[in-house]
Motif scaffolding. Structure first.
Motif, PDB file in Angstrom:
ATOM      1  N   ILE A 212       0.839  -1.214   0.000  1.00  0.00           N
ATOM      2  CA  ILE A 212       0.000   0.000   0.000  1.00  0.00           C
ATOM      3  C   ILE A 212       0.867   1.255   0.000  1.00  0.00           C
ATOM      4  N   VAL A 213       1.879   1.270   0.866  1.00  0.00           N
ATOM      5  CA  VAL A 213       2.742   2.455   0.970  1.00  0.00           C
ATOM      6  C   VAL A 213       3.532   2.656  -0.321  1.00  0.00           C
ATOM      7  N   ARG A 214       4.137   1.603  -0.836  1.00  0.00           N
ATOM      8  CA  ARG A 214       4.927   1.736  -2.066  1.00  0.00           C
ATOM      9  C   ARG A 214       4.046   2.108  -3.240  1.00  0.00           C
ATOM     10  N   ASN A 215       2.807   1.603  -3.236  1.00  0.00           N
ATOM     11  CA  ASN A 215       1.865   1.976  -4.296  1.00  0.00           C
ATOM     12  C   ASN A 215       1.581   3.469  -4.249  1.00  0.00           C
ATOM     13  N   ALA A 216       1.403   4.020  -3.031  1.00  0.00           N
ATOM     14  CA  ALA A 216       1.150   5.455  -2.888  1.00  0.00           C
ATOM     15  C   ALA A 216       2.364   6.277  -3.332  1.00  0.00           C
ATOM     16  N   VAL A 217       3.554   5.806  -2.983  1.00  0.00           N
ATOM     17  CA  VAL A 217       4.771   6.532  -3.367  1.00  0.00           C
ATOM     18  C   VAL A 217       4.990   6.470  -4.873  1.00  0.00           C
ATOM     19  N   ALA A 218       4.753   5.279  -5.462  1.00  0.00           N
ATOM     20  CA  ALA A 218       5.034   5.089  -6.880  1.00  0.00           C
ATOM     21  C   ALA A 218       4.080   5.865  -7.771  1.00  0.00           C
ATOM     22  N   HIS A 219       2.864   6.090  -7.327  1.00  0.00           N
ATOM     23  CA  HIS A 219       1.841   6.688  -8.197  1.00  0.00           C
ATOM     24  C   HIS A 219       1.516   8.129  -7.838  1.00  0.00           C
ATOM     25  N   THR A 220       2.418   8.793  -7.129  1.00  0.00           N
ATOM     26  CA  THR A 220       2.253  10.224  -6.835  1.00  0.00           C
ATOM     27  C   THR A 220       3.544  10.955  -7.190  1.00  0.00           C
ATOM     28  N   ASP A 221       3.400  12.255  -7.398  1.00  0.00           N
ATOM     29  CA  ASP A 221       4.585  13.070  -7.702  1.00  0.00           C
ATOM     30  C   ASP A 221       5.478  13.190  -6.478  1.00  0.00           C
ATOM     31  N   GLU A 222       6.721  13.590  -6.720  1.00  0.00           N
ATOM     32  CA  GLU A 222       7.665  13.702  -5.613  1.00  0.00           C
ATOM     33  C   GLU A 222       7.235  14.761  -4.611  1.00  0.00           C
ATOM     34  N   GLN A 223       6.448  15.746  -5.048  1.00  0.00           N
ATOM     35  CA  GLN A 223       6.002  16.795  -4.142  1.00  0.00           C
ATOM     36  C   GLN A 223       4.838  16.340  -3.252  1.00  0.00           C
ATOM     37  N   ALA A 224       4.184  15.253  -3.597  1.00  0.00           N
ATOM     38  CA  ALA A 224       3.023  14.785  -2.826  1.00  0.00           C
ATOM     39  C   ALA A 224       3.488  14.168  -1.514  1.00  0.00           C
ATOM     40  N   ALA A 225       2.698  14.371  -0.487  1.00  0.00           N
ATOM     41  CA  ALA A 225       2.989  13.798   0.835  1.00  0.00           C
ATOM     42  C   ALA A 225       2.213  12.496   1.014  1.00  0.00           C
ATOM     43  N   VAL A 226       2.819  11.581   1.765  1.00  0.00           N
ATOM     44  CA  VAL A 226       2.167  10.313   2.096  1.00  0.00           C
ATOM     45  C   VAL A 226       2.163  10.180   3.613  1.00  0.00           C
ATOM     46  N   ALA A 227       0.969  10.058   4.184  1.00  0.00           N
ATOM     47  CA  ALA A 227       0.829   9.995   5.644  1.00  0.00           C
ATOM     48  C   ALA A 227       0.303   8.632   6.064  1.00  0.00           C
ATOM     49  N   LEU A 228       0.897   8.089   7.143  1.00  0.00           N
ATOM     50  CA  LEU A 228       0.421   6.842   7.768  1.00  0.00           C
ATOM     51  C   LEU A 228      -0.162   7.200   9.117  1.00  0.00           C
ATOM     52  N   ARG A 229      -1.443   6.863   9.296  1.00  0.00           N
ATOM     53  CA  ARG A 229      -2.108   7.125  10.571  1.00  0.00           C
ATOM     54  C   ARG A 229      -2.579   5.793  11.142  1.00  0.00           C
ATOM     55  N   ILE A 230      -2.188   5.537  12.391  1.00  0.00           N
ATOM     56  CA  ILE A 230      -2.528   4.269  13.042  1.00  0.00           C
ATOM     57  C   ILE A 230      -3.252   4.576  14.335  1.00  0.00           C
ATOM     58  N   GLY A 231      -4.360   3.881  14.577  1.00  0.00           N
ATOM     59  CA  GLY A 231      -5.121   4.100  15.800  1.00  0.00           C
ATOM     60  C   GLY A 231      -6.133   2.972  16.034  1.00  0.00           C
ATOM     61  N   GLU A 232      -6.976   3.171  17.048  1.00  0.00           N
ATOM     62  CA  GLU A 232      -7.999   2.187  17.398  1.00  0.00           C
ATOM     63  C   GLU A 232      -9.381   2.807  17.219  1.00  0.00           C
ATOM     64  N   GLU A 233     -10.305   1.998  16.739  1.00  0.00           N
ATOM     65  CA  GLU A 233     -11.721   2.367  16.660  1.00  0.00           C
ATOM     66  C   GLU A 233     -12.528   1.168  17.123  1.00  0.00           C
ATOM     67  N   GLY A 234     -13.026   1.240  18.366  1.00  0.00           N
ATOM     68  CA  GLY A 234     -13.761   0.114  18.911  1.00  0.00           C
ATOM     69  C   GLY A 234     -12.850  -1.082  19.097  1.00  0.00           C
ATOM     70  N   ALA A 235     -13.236  -2.204  18.506  1.00  0.00           N
ATOM     71  CA  ALA A 235     -12.458  -3.444  18.623  1.00  0.00           C
ATOM     72  C   ALA A 235     -11.565  -3.656  17.417  1.00  0.00           C
ATOM     73  N   GLU A 236     -11.238  -2.562  16.688  1.00  0.00           N
ATOM     74  CA  GLU A 236     -10.442  -2.686  15.481  1.00  0.00           C
ATOM     75  C   GLU A 236      -9.216  -1.791  15.547  1.00  0.00           C
ATOM     76  N   ALA A 237      -8.150  -2.280  14.921  1.00  0.00           N
ATOM     77  CA  ALA A 237      -6.967  -1.464  14.666  1.00  0.00           C
ATOM     78  C   ALA A 237      -7.107  -0.888  13.266  1.00  0.00           C
ATOM     79  N   VAL A 238      -6.900   0.412  13.124  1.00  0.00           N
ATOM     80  CA  VAL A 238      -7.111   1.099  11.854  1.00  0.00           C
ATOM     81  C   VAL A 238      -5.779   1.672  11.378  1.00  0.00           C
ATOM     82  N   VAL A 239      -5.420   1.308  10.145  1.00  0.00           N
ATOM     83  CA  VAL A 239      -4.208   1.832   9.516  1.00  0.00           C
ATOM     84  C   VAL A 239      -4.633   2.568   8.251  1.00  0.00           C
ATOM     85  N   VAL A 240      -4.333   3.847   8.177  1.00  0.00           N
ATOM     86  CA  VAL A 240      -4.726   4.682   7.047  1.00  0.00           C
ATOM     87  C   VAL A 240      -3.468   5.158   6.326  1.00  0.00           C
TER      88      VAL A 240
END
Length: 450
Positions: free
Chosen positions: A348-376
């Motif tokens: 997922i991360v490499r796909n985001a890096v490969a398909h965006t321009d060098e000026q684009a930012a890529v953010a990883l957000r990790i947290g909990e929602e209820g009984a789930e771990a969420v990775v964005v």
């Protein structure tokens, strides 16, 4: 069904015959009781060669006579007695041979008679009753029984028709439908009666459920076969491209077209790149095959935050100028296969890096929602056309094939990521807006997965 009705009819007939026999035996027994009722006669009852009638029968007037010790027969003078006199005289031999005190049946020219011989002081007392009344009663009951049997036959026939209609005919329909199902008509169904709880209705519902299950299984099999054929075609196409490149450079080298050292070095570099790309493609296809076969996962605790830090470090090693951000707690632990989760998040991360321009930012957000771990994983690239979003996780699907191949992508990255997440009982969703960017959300259960 017909045999069962015949058995029932035979049983009813046998029961009717048995009842008639028992009735006849009972009536004859009552006649015998009437005959035994004369045991108290004495010689004084006889005057002028006639017996005075001292007892009367419930059935008819009895014939009473005295057979003297010298063999003379005296009889009463009533009409019934006179009529029976000749019958008694004709059967006198049987009467003399009869056992005293035991009633027996005497066959006469005008019918049958029940006779009892008892001993008296003056000889033997003979008393006889005609059995005509018994025959009439039995004959009447026989006709009544026949009428009852006819009525029972009609009732059984109607019942049989009703049972056949409810039971046998649905069975024939089921048989015909089963043959149709076996012949390949997976749409065949039996009519169902709402609310009916008969065996035929239950059979129809069970058959339809089975047919639906078979039809759905066949549809899934056909879909899988179509997917396999498409996968093989796509894989062949993807493998053909690097192989064509390698064969082309090899042919140039064979004919001596790469005499220049710089040209040979470039050809060798391109050949190595295509070989590496082909190796990655084969590895990706192997991973998908293992995931499709539900190969066992190595279950252990995995810190998603540490995994994300390692991925960002790996990307910075090749693209140090990329704007990569991590927003996460100190740790977030799930139970899963660390290698597979690293592969999915890395794709997922490499796909985001490969398909965006060098000026684009890529953010990883990790947290909990209820009984789930969420990775964005969110990027600020150019976004994806809404028409392409549903197909992004399809195998070998590319929004921009030329650009993807230029970056060495196989078109399997997101497909592998989705398969890994599903194997962990999670979900993968993709949202994008043109001109704003794309967001890929991975959700995993915090509990253990089966």
């Amino acid at each position: 069904m017909i045999s069962a009705l015949l058995v029932i009819g035979a049983a009813v007939t046998a029961l009717g015959v048995a009842m008639l026999v028992l009735l006849r035996v009972g009536l004859v027994s009552q006649f015998d009781d009437e005959l035994r009722d004369v045991a108290g006669h004495s010689p004084a009852d006889f005057e002028d060669d006639h017996l005075e009638h001292v007892h009367s029968s419930h059935f008819s007037e009895p014939f009473e006579a005295l057979l003297s010790t010298d063999g003379q027969l005296a009889e009463i003078s009533d009409s019934a007695g006179v009529a029976l006199g000749e019958e008694i005289e004709q059967g006198l031999a049987d009467i003399r041979a009869a056992e005293v005190g035991v009633p027996f049946t005497l066959e006469g020219s005008d019918g049958r008679y029940r006779v009892l011989v008892t001993e008296t002081d003056g000889g033997h007392l003979i008393r006889a009753l005609p059995l005509g009344g018994v025959g009439e009663i039995v004959s009447w009951l026989r006709w009544v029984g026949l009428a009852g049997l006819a009525a029972a036959a009609l009732v059984l026939g109607a019942l049989g028709w009703w049972v056949i209609r409810l039971g046998v005919r649905p069975l024939k329909d089921t048989t015909a439908s089963a043959w149709g199902l076996g012949a390949g008509d997976l749409s065949v169904r039996l009519p169902e009666q709402d609310g009916s709880r008969t065996e035929a209705a239950e059979l129809a519902r069970a058959f339809n459920a089975m047919a639906s299950s078979i039809e759905h299984a066949a549809e899934r099999r056909e879909a899988a076969e179509r997917e396999l054929r498409r996968f093989i075609a796509d894989a062949s196409h993807e493998l053909r491209t690097p192989l064509t490149t390698i064969r082309g450079f090899n042919e140039l080298h064979r004919i001596g077209a790469l005499s220049d050292p710089e040209a040979r070095a470039d050809a060798l570099r391109r050949t190595e790149q295509e070989a590496e790309r082909m190796a990655r493609l084969i590895d990706d296809m192997r991973d998908l095959a293992l995931l499709d076969q539900e190969a066992s996962l190595t279950r252990r605790t995995v810190d998603l935050v540490a995994l994300a830090r390692d991925l960002i470090t790996d990307v910075w090693a090749t693209e140090p100028d990329r704007d990569l951000r991590l927003e996460a707690p100190n740790e977030l632990v799930v139970l899963g296969d660390a290698d597979r989760l690293h592969q999915a998040l890395g794709n997922i991360v490499r796909n985001a890096v490969a398909h965006t321009d060098e000026q684009a930012a890529v953010a990883l957000r990790i947290g909990e929602e209820g009984a789930e771990a969420v990775v964005v994983v969110a990027d600020t690239g150019s976004g994806i056309d809404p028409a392409d979003l549903p197909r992004l996780t399809e195998r070998f699907y590319r929004v921009d094939p030329a650009r993807t191949r230029a970056h060495g992508g196989s078109g399997l990255g997101l497909a592998i990521a989705e398969s890994v997440v599903i194997r962990h009982e999670g979900t993968l969703t993709i949202e994008s807006e043109l001109g704003i960017g794309t967001t890929v959300t991975m959700r995993l259960p915090l509990r253990s997965f089966s």
